[in-house]
Design a protein around this motif. Sequence first.
Motif, short mmCIF file in Angstrom:
data_model
loop_
_atom_site.label_atom_id
_atom_site.label_comp_id
_atom_site.label_asym_id
_atom_site.label_seq_id
_atom_site.Cartn_x
_atom_site.Cartn_y
_atom_site.Cartn_z
N ASP A 44 6.83 9.11 7.35
CA ASP A 44 6.37 9.12 8.74
C ASP A 44 5.00 9.78 8.88
OD1 ASP A 44 8.58 7.75 9.63
OD2 ASP A 44 9.66 9.54 10.30
N ALA A 45 4.83 10.95 8.27
CA ALA A 45 3.55 11.65 8.36
C ALA A 45 2.45 10.85 7.65
CB ALA A 45 3.67 13.04 7.76
N ALA A 46 2.79 10.28 6.49
CA ALA A 46 1.80 9.48 5.75
C ALA A 46 1.40 8.24 6.55
CB ALA A 46 2.37 9.07 4.39
N TYR A 47 2.36 7.66 7.26
CA TYR A 47 2.07 6.48 8.07
C TYR A 47 1.14 6.81 9.23
CZ TYR A 47 2.80 2.49 11.18
OH TYR A 47 2.62 1.41 12.01
N LYS A 64 1.04 -3.14 11.37
CA LYS A 64 2.08 -2.22 11.83
C LYS A 64 3.18 -2.09 10.77
CE LYS A 64 4.98 -1.03 15.74
NZ LYS A 64 5.39 -1.36 17.12
N GLY A 65 3.52 -0.85 10.44
CA GLY A 65 4.58 -0.59 9.48
C GLY A 65 4.15 -0.62 8.03
N THR A 66 2.85 -0.80 7.77
CA THR A 66 2.38 -0.85 6.38
C THR A 66 1.64 0.44 6.03
OG1 THR A 66 0.28 -1.93 6.95
CG2 THR A 66 2.16 -3.35 6.48
N LEU A 67 1.90 0.93 4.85
CA LEU A 67 1.24 2.13 4.32
C LEU A 67 0.65 1.78 2.97
CD1 LEU A 67 4.18 2.94 5.70
CD2 LEU A 67 3.52 5.23 5.00
N ILE A 107 7.43 -0.06 6.31
CA ILE A 107 8.49 0.37 7.22
C ILE A 107 8.71 -0.81 8.17
CG2 ILE A 107 9.22 2.06 8.92
CD1 ILE A 107 7.18 4.01 7.72
N ASN A 108 9.71 -1.61 7.86
CA ASN A 108 9.96 -2.85 8.60
C ASN A 108 10.85 -2.53 9.80
OD1 ASN A 108 10.12 -5.53 9.29
ND2 ASN A 108 11.43 -6.14 7.57
N ARG A 202 13.81 -0.57 8.00
CA ARG A 202 14.14 -0.98 6.64
C ARG A 202 12.91 -0.69 5.79
NH1 ARG A 202 12.25 -5.86 3.95
NH2 ARG A 202 10.83 -4.13 3.60
N ARG A 203 13.03 0.33 4.93
CA ARG A 203 11.87 0.86 4.22
C ARG A 203 11.91 0.51 2.73
NH1 ARG A 203 13.37 6.58 6.86
NH2 ARG A 203 15.38 5.66 6.25
N ALA A 204 10.72 0.39 2.16
CA ALA A 204 10.59 0.11 0.73
C ALA A 204 9.23 0.56 0.25
CB ALA A 204 10.78 -1.37 0.43
N LEU A 205 9.17 1.01 -1.00
CA LEU A 205 7.89 1.20 -1.66
C LEU A 205 7.49 -0.11 -2.32
CD1 LEU A 205 8.26 4.63 -3.54
CD2 LEU A 205 7.29 4.20 -1.27
N THR A 206 6.22 -0.39 -2.35
CA THR A 206 5.70 -1.58 -3.02
C THR A 206 4.67 -1.12 -4.04
OG1 THR A 206 4.06 -1.85 -1.26
CG2 THR A 206 6.11 -3.08 -1.06
N MET A 207 4.87 -1.50 -5.29
CA MET A 207 4.02 -1.03 -6.38
C MET A 207 3.58 -2.20 -7.24
SD MET A 207 6.35 2.25 -7.54
CE MET A 207 4.96 3.14 -8.24
N ALA A 208 2.35 -2.11 -7.72
CA ALA A 208 1.84 -3.10 -8.66
C ALA A 208 1.30 -2.37 -9.88
CB ALA A 208 0.75 -3.95 -8.02
N PHE A 209 1.65 -2.88 -11.07
CA PHE A 209 1.12 -2.36 -12.32
C PHE A 209 0.39 -3.49 -13.03
CE2 PHE A 209 4.71 0.35 -11.31
CZ PHE A 209 4.23 1.62 -11.58
N THR A 210 -0.73 -3.15 -13.66
CA THR A 210 -1.55 -4.17 -14.31
C THR A 210 -1.97 -3.73 -15.70
OG1 THR A 210 -3.61 -3.25 -13.44
CG2 THR A 210 -2.52 -4.93 -12.10
#
Length: 267
Positions: A44-47, A64-67, A107-108, A202-210
């Motif tokens: 919440d604070a990061a958002y 909206k809802g994206t971090l 944060i959906n 409905r929350r999730a982390l989204t990560m990409a590795f390359t």
Amino acid sequence: MKNKFAYSKADLDTFDQIMNEYGWIVYEDALDVDFVDEINNSLDAAYEIRRQIQIKNGIGENMKGTLHHLVERELFTFKFLERKYCADQIRHFLNGNYILNSLGAVINTKDGSPYVQNIHRDIRSYTGDYKVMIQLMIILDDFTLDNGATFLLSGSHKQENKPDDEYFFKNAERAIAKKGSIVVFDANVWHATGKNNTDKPRRALTMAFTRPFFKQQLDYPRAIGYEFGKGLNENLRQVLGYNSRTPENLDEYYQPVEKRMYQPGQG
């Protein structure tokens, strides 16, 4: 509802088989509940910080809802990376060393319609059999049909062209998964966040590795600090991109091997 792609563990042969055929796999019970709650409590604070910038710069409507870029000293970032979730799978998929390309969250909510609900893939250029990027989606709340479990079009990592909406939503499967699971998918997979029809987020982390030579979405070593990076362990220095930096000037370029900004073994 159990997801047919879900495993508690899967050896690399099984991982290869599933990823080659479908392009995605779910690992259940990967994160303990306490750590998931710690992550959720920080969002919440990061958002709010990111939301103010989105609105100030005139892009608030579809954000909206994206971090984005949750790589900060005070957050959960280092603890997460130190635990090396799916590290064997990432290294195997990318055939060697890798770096974090991006770390964000969604944060959906019921009233949100962010851009991630559009059909998309997370790599701009189709790379086919040459694997450059792999995605991790960290499930922070149970993913259900009602709260917008992500649509993934199985096998579409072999398809360069974007499918039309009718075909996609008719044929895509849903990432039904429990809190604490990790969805791993080929960056070439076409996918879309579902609509949340419930009153809870409905929350999730989204990560990409390359692969290390692939440019990061944000220059994490510079953002965190070069001096700060000297105190990190070798794993964190590698994953955060400290071993694959670009020199700024000739003095940084002309260095002995052990001091070079782009280290050996980075592809």
